[in-house]
Design an enzyme around this catalytic site. Structure first.
Site, PDB file in Angstrom:
ATOM      1  N   CYS A 123       0.713  -1.434  -0.591  1.00  0.00           N
ATOM      2  CA  CYS A 123      -0.320  -0.030  -0.099  1.00  0.00           C
ATOM      3  C   CYS A 123       0.826   0.973  -0.012  1.00  0.00           C
ATOM      4  O   CYS A 123       1.259   1.195  -0.995  1.00  0.00           O
ATOM      5  CB  CYS A 123      -1.340   0.414   1.054  1.00  0.00           C
ATOM      6  SG  CYS A 123      -2.417   1.041   1.035  1.00  0.00           S
ATOM      7  N   HIS A 126      -3.999  -5.489   1.240  1.00  0.00           N
ATOM      8  CA  HIS A 126      -2.767  -5.761   2.489  1.00  0.00           C
ATOM      9  C   HIS A 126      -2.953  -7.265   2.881  1.00  0.00           C
ATOM     10  O   HIS A 126      -3.838  -7.870   3.103  1.00  0.00           O
ATOM     11  CB  HIS A 126      -3.464  -5.154   3.687  1.00  0.00           C
ATOM     12  CG  HIS A 126      -3.591  -3.704   3.272  1.00  0.00           C
ATOM     13  ND1 HIS A 126      -2.564  -2.494   4.481  1.00  0.00           N
ATOM     14  CD2 HIS A 126      -4.524  -2.585   3.147  1.00  0.00           C
ATOM     15  CE1 HIS A 126      -2.380  -1.190   3.780  1.00  0.00           C
ATOM     16  NE2 HIS A 126      -3.862  -1.017   3.484  1.00  0.00           N
ATOM     17  N   GLU A 180      -0.752  -8.474   4.872  1.00  0.00           N
ATOM     18  CA  GLU A 180      -1.039  -9.089   5.985  1.00  0.00           C
ATOM     19  C   GLU A 180      -2.560  -8.883   7.348  1.00  0.00           C
ATOM     20  O   GLU A 180      -2.818  -8.906   8.541  1.00  0.00           O
ATOM     21  CB  GLU A 180      -0.454  -7.677   7.331  1.00  0.00           C
ATOM     22  CG  GLU A 180      -0.962  -6.003   7.732  1.00  0.00           C
ATOM     23  CD  GLU A 180      -1.423  -5.354   5.840  1.00  0.00           C
ATOM     24  OE1 GLU A 180      -1.050  -6.268   5.897  1.00  0.00           O
ATOM     25  OE2 GLU A 180      -1.187  -3.928   6.448  1.00  0.00           O
TER      26      GLU A 180
END
Ligand SMILES: Nc1ncnc2c1ncn2[C@@H]1O[C@H](COP(=O)(O)OP(=O)(O)O)[C@@H](O)[C@H]1O
Ligand SMILES: [Mg+2]
Lengths: 85, 790, 264, 85
Positions: C93, C222, C224
């Site tokens: 990002c 993302h 994560e």
């Protein structure tokens, strides 16, 4: 040492949709104004000290390309003005 | 009236000899927003001191005695029309009383600190705060809403908690309100809607705190005044929550530099919006800078973990004045402040401006002398600015200096005790004519119309502009499942090494206020709890946020008292404590008072997030059960709104029925008997079943004659009544008997109304047995997703 | 074997990024960019660099620009050496934006002016949603656990993610196999700019690119936030399927396993 | 109907600290340029349709005060130019 006042404007290139401009346009219409083609840009003003022999246009152009604008998506203009303190 | 003082930037005000008229003139000249009674009390105080006050002293009262900071109305004495005492101190007698009487050991702190705290597990507590930011958002929707979020985050930091979730609840006038019908000085709902949503997203997204729940509603009662509630939830190791400050500790201001923004914010928040507001009040609006707050968050957590400070508070309404005086009070002492030490953003600020400025992203700490160097190092390492501006003292005086001149010297106690106010209240039941109307012919079209209305349609265009996934702990998202259906509550998993979860939901039923604010409040509590319980929440604590009109008018106050009374009755009845709240009064415009609005926020826990339940149907051929009793309660319902009828009876809350329903759901979730649960809310059964189908790959077929009801013999009433305490449940078919036996054990009202289908469609049979609704999942989804395009 | 996660003021995805890496068995620590610039921490103590998401420096000038300028001023050469040494660099990002601004992506010349850009989303809004990605190339450090054309589900959350490049640059990217992911429909067909499947108006649906060597990856989604089953929007239905990890996990895992194989 | 092209610039007032400007200044210094007093502003360009008798300066001023600038913290300038299509 030569001193300059610099003003830079950075705008999204004309062929790219300016989403922020569209939002501002909608808000202005909500407030009852008859506006079109709103575009939003960023302006920078600063003082720049250069050694006598550097070319101010070249340096400012470099500043734009290295930080203030991404030439892939942005267009930019600048004005420089010499001044004495 | 005013003389040049001897001290730089400070004016001495001639007060001692002023008569009432002169006092009031002074009040408006200095923009103090104090009442005559308060002005006279101040005058007497300075007569006792034997000197004229300085302007900064008067501004201190203007902030510290504002409605916003002192809750004068909630703490006041309220009389009925005949002058008899109706209630003395609503906060104590209704709200705090619930929590005191319930006396749960898991409530760590309620109604006193920046945020309420409940324990989460043996080691951690949860801090929760919800704020209103109506006035600033009406003037500057983006900045107002953003700083509302920033402010409530600092409330949570102000109890040493790290923020883990945000909520926002917004009320606007209808988006299609004609421009011409809007009075001058008031902004169009569309403009407010866009700006507010953008402001909320801007702040939360930049800070990296997920916005996980909320609500949006539209009503003509909000055209003149917008409602913006912002809430924050934080996590803190329980032992780190506390206050250890002592006299001699240093007072340090950290964060943004102080500027002229937000001057008079607190007194502005307690005044009425009118044509001049836009020009006059612009200064009261603050400028948001979430990146500074992001740094503040890191600093606060480090300072907490390394025990570098003895106390903390945010700088909110009333700025330094309020923060310093309140902290001094908690120490049981006073403070010495050197205003010229404060780091400022503009050069020509007057001392009183520094003292009451509400510039954002600042926090105040008390730091023991021995730790001051390490404290400052920590703060600087996050690229933050800080200034040591004074220290706490043993004697109970607030003394403010500016370049060695003493410019304010007032007792702490006096600053914190405005004269009690006495107000009259009256409430009369509105006279509503019951409207009579024919049953509609085409239920399919009606359901689609309701689903696509701005009140019920998907909040996706808003929710997607908020980051609800950052921090990576959002288990149940506001829009969940393969088709991103509407969740009843959000679930957060705050700890890496534990399956325990936090459940966050809201209840909001302001349009019932027109019928009866008492049942409006009761319904809001029922809804907040229902939503929480749907996903598996329990051990719920709640927060109240009132937005009302001018309390100096007896009818506004009368309805307020009724709503607050219901808060006691039903929170007590449901055995849920109030841990925090806030009121915003004086929400008036040339269009009259705001629609009386109560937001109930509910925070529960779920022992294991793997048990959490969502609303989407999960298999075919499972029985669908409806719990609770359906009554002809269509007053203020979405159905009545859409067919443009008033009247009808407001949904009431039957504690016994609601509680047995809720207990049934909780136990069946615990035992794993259910696949999907959704409560019945706006739009009743018709909308809830539609939402379950549109969220899933499966379908549902139901029979209205199976619904347990009383005094209803029409399909539309069965489908769209908004009676409280009801849930729709997909029970796993091999556990149906177990489900029934729990229901019977609890004495719950319940019945099987249909089955899930393998086809993604909705079939509803009316009382006469014929199929009155036959819609596909796509029809439902397209309608539901078509709205809210502003 | 430590992995470095750097942060700057406004970075806000570092904690979950560290968590995701640790889940794969390696250690990760977060360090403030200032520490690296001061020289009190040495880049080469680490085996991979991750630049996480957030709003560094408040997205001033434009997303990632200021952070890139900081790194550019003192660290660019070390970063190039780091990359030439085969150590992985992952930009998520805001991190992707930084890598683009630094010229480390597409990363085929030494000129530090960017040759591609991430412009404001065409919707004019911040967009947070789960999207489908088709893996375009698996010959790299990060995608070894996927096969070409497999479909990933990951969330995005950004307001400046519209990938822009000239025709010329795009054809080089394609030729070199530097396009890592493209936004697609749930069935894997190209999104073809269709909103919201292509959530930001990226040209050719590009969601992530890498350097020619395949050890620098930048992506808008993302990973994560898609490490565990309970983070996925299909939860709780996915419990029955006994999926424990989400697609994001396998990106970190691929990077970690590569490091273990190459540097231990 | 009269048509105007409008350009607006909005800057933080001179006596206010410009945090973004400071950040840009630092970055430019990091990159080796000798700059001072960097300030960042926003520019807007749009077309505006007005009825014949309205005062364009008054309308644009109103637009600035109501939406584009916050008069408490910002200063603004604008230029208007009449044009025919
Ligand atoms: N303004 C908002 N911000 C964030 N989430 C929202 C907002 N409005 C609604 N939501 C979320 O969308 C989902 C559906 O909302 P709603 O239909 O109002 O639910 P309910 O009828 O159960 O109260 C909930 O998860 C709610 O928290
Ligand atoms: Mg609900």
């Amino acid at each position: 040492m030569v001193k300059y006042k610099v003003k830079v404007e950075v705008w999204l290139k004309d062929n790219l949709v300016d989403a922020e401009g569209k939002m501002v346009e909608e808000s202005l219409k909500d407030l009852g104004y008859n506006v079109q083609s709103v575009r939003v840009g960023k302006s920078y003003s600063f003082n720049l000290d250069l050694s006598n022999d550097s070319l101010v246009e070249k340096v400012v152009d470099e500043i734009c390309r290295r930080l203030l604008a991404n030439p892939v998506k942005d267009k930019y203009f600048f004005k420089v003005m010499r001044y004495e303190e | 009236m005013r003389n040049r003082g001897i001290r730089q930037g400070v004016l001495q005000v001639k007060l001692l000899a002023a008569d009432d008229e002169e006092l009031l003139k002074l009040n408006s000249q200095l923009n103090l927003n104090l009442s005559l009674k308060e002005l006279k009390t101040i005058k007497k105080y300075f007569q006792k001191l034997g000197r004229e006050p300085f302007d900064i002293e008067l501004y201190s009262f203007s902030q510290l005695w504002s409605e916003h900071c002192r809750h004068k109305v909630f703490r006041g004495l309220i009389l009925d029309e005949n002058g008899n005492i109706l209630v003395d101190d609503m906060l104590k007698s209704y709200i705090a009383k619930v929590t005191e009487e319930l006396n749960y050991s898991w409530v760590i702190s309620f109604l006193k600190d920046n945020a309420g705290l409940i324990s989460f597990d043996d080691e951690y507590s949860i801090a929760v705060k919800v704020e209103t930011h109506n006035h600033p958002s009406a003037i500057d929707p983006f900045g107002g809403a953003a700083t509302g979020v920033g402010g409530v985050i600092r409330d949570v930091l102000g109890v040493w908690a790290s923020p883990i979730a945000l909520i926002d609840v917004l009320c606007f006038g209808p988006l299609n309100t004609p421009y011409k019908s809007i009075p001058k000085g008031i902004k169009h709902p569309k403009y407010l809607f866009r700006g507010v949503v953008k402001g909320i997203g801007f702040y939360g997204n930049n800070m990296g705190i997920p916005t996980v729940a909320g609500a949006i509603c539209f009503d003509k009662g909000y055209i003149g005044n917008v409602v913006v509630y912002a809430g924050c939830i934080g996590l803190v190791p329980t032992v780190k929550y506390g206050f250890w400050a002592k006299p001699g500790d240093q007072i340090v201001i950290v964060g943004n530099s102080t500027g002229r923004d937000g001057i008079h914010g607190a007194s502005f928040a307690s005044s009425i919006l009118d044509e001049r507001s836009e020009e006059v009040s612009r200064p009261a609006v603050q400028i948001p800078d979430p990146i500074v707050e992001e740094k503040l968050r890191r600093a606060v957590i480090k300072i907490r973990d390394e025990d570098l400070a003895s106390g903390i508070t945010d700088l909110g309404g009333g700025g330094l004045a309020v923060a310093v005086v309140e902290l001094a009070d908690r120490i049981g002492g006073g403070a010495k402040i050197f205003l010229d030490k404060v780091h400022v953003r503009e050069s020509n600020l007057l001392p009183w401006e520094i003292w009451i400025s509400e510039s954002q992203e600042r926090m105040l700490f008390s730091v023991p002398k021995s730790k001051i160097n390490r404290f400052l190092e920590t703060v600087y390492s996050e690229n933050l600015e800080a200034s040591v501006i004074g220290e706490f003292t043993r004697d109970r005086w607030i003394r403010v200096y500016y370049f060695n001149n003493l410019i304010c010297e007032v007792e702490t106690d006096f600053l914190l005790h405005p004269p009690k106010i006495v107000r009259k209240a009256k409430w009369s039941k509105p006279i509503l004519v019951e409207s009579e109307f024919e049953e509609p012919e085409d239920y399919g079209t009606l359901i689609l119309k309701l689903l696509s209305s701005d009140d019920i349609c998907s909040r996706e265009p808003v929710i997607r502009t908020y980051d609800h996934e950052v921090q990576g702990n959002t288990v149940i998202k506001p829009l969940h499942g393969f088709f991103a259906g509407p969740s009843d509550a959000a679930v957060i998993k705050p700890l890496n090494n534990s399956w325990k979860g936090l459940v966050i939901s809201v209840g909001l039923k302001p349009w019932y206020s027109r019928l009866d604010p008492y049942w409006m409040a009761a319904s809001s509590i029922d809804e907040a709890l229902r939503n929480n319980i749907c996903v598996g929440g329990r051990r719920i604590a709640i927060l109240d946020n009132f937005t009302w009109g001018n309390p100096e008018k007896p009818d506004r106050l009368g309805s307020l008292v009724r709503a607050v009374k219901a808060c006691y009755d039903f929170a007590k009845g449901f055995e849920v404590p109030f841990i925090s709240g806030k009121d915003s009064l004086y929400n008036e415009s040339p269009l009259g008072p705001i629609l009386e609005t109560l937001l109930i926020t509910a925070v529960g826990i779920i022992p294991d997030i793997r048990m959490a339940v969502t609303i989407d149907l999960k298999a075919s051929k499972n029985p669908l059960y409806l719990t609770g009793l359906t009554l002809p309660e269509l007053g203020g319902s979405r159905y009545m709104q859409i067919i443009e009828h008033d009247g009808g009876s407001v949904p009431k809350v039957d504690l016994k029925i609601s509680k047995s329903s809720m207990n049934l759901i909780r136990e069946s979730i615990d035992k794993g008997y259910v696949n999907a649960v959704h409560d019945l809310s706006d739009g009743g059964l018709g909308i809830s079943i539609s939402e379950m189908v549109l969220s899933s790959q499966y379908g549902a077929e139901i029979w209205l004659d199976k619904v347990v009801s009383r005094n209803i013999n029409r399909d539309d009433f069965l489908l769209f009544s908004e009676s409280n305490g009801r849930f729709l449940v997909e029970v796993k078919r091999n556990f149906e008997d177990n489900f029934i036996s729990i229901a019977e054990k609890l004495g719950a009202v319940f019945s099987k109304i249909g089955y899930t289908l393998s086809n993604n469609c909705l079939l509803i049979h009316g009382l006469k047995g014929s199929l009155i609704v036959d819609l596909s999942g796509d029809d439902l989804r397209n309608a539901w997703k078509s709205g809210l395009r502003a | 074997m430590n992995i470095l996660v750097i942060r700057a003021p406004g970075t806000n995805c570092d904690v979950e990024t560290v968590r995701g890496i640790k889940e794969c068995g390696l250690n990760a620590i977060t360090v403030h960019t200032d520490k690296l610039l001061e020289g009190s921490i040495d880049l080469f103590e680490f085996y991979a660099l991750v630049i996480p998401g957030g709003f560094s420096y408040g997205d001033s000038v434009r997303a990632g620009a200021i952070w890139a300028a900081k790194l550019n001023s003192k660290l660019l050469n070390s970063l190039r050496d780091f990359i030439d040494d085969g150590r992985p660099v992952l930009g998520i990002c805001n991190g992707f934006q930084v890598l683009v601004e630094l010229g480390l992506l597409p990363g085929w010349n030494d000129n530090s002016t960017p040759s591609v850009a991430l412009a404001p989303n065409i919707s004019g809004k911040f967009e947070c949603r789960w999207i489908n990605l088709r893996v375009a190339n698996v010959n790299n450090v990060f995608l070894r656990y996927f096969s070409k054309n497999s479909i990933l589900r990951l969330p995005i959350a950004h307001s400046e993610g519209r990938f822009i490049a000239s025709k010329n640059i795009l054809s080089i990217l394609e030729k070199n196999g530097q396009i890592a992911f493209k936004y697609c429909l749930p069935n894997g067909k190209p999104a073809d700019m269709l909103y919201p499947f292509n959530p930001n108006g990226s040209i050719m649906d590009i969601a992530g690119i890498m350097n020619p060597a395949g050890n620098v990856l930048g992506l808008m989604p993302h990973p994560e936030r898609a490490v565990y089953f309970w983070q996925l929007p299909t939860f709780p239905s996915n419990i029955a399927a006994k999926t424990y990890f989400g697609d994001g996990y396998w990106i970190f895992k691929s990077m970690c396993d590569y490091i273990i194989e190459h540097f231990q």
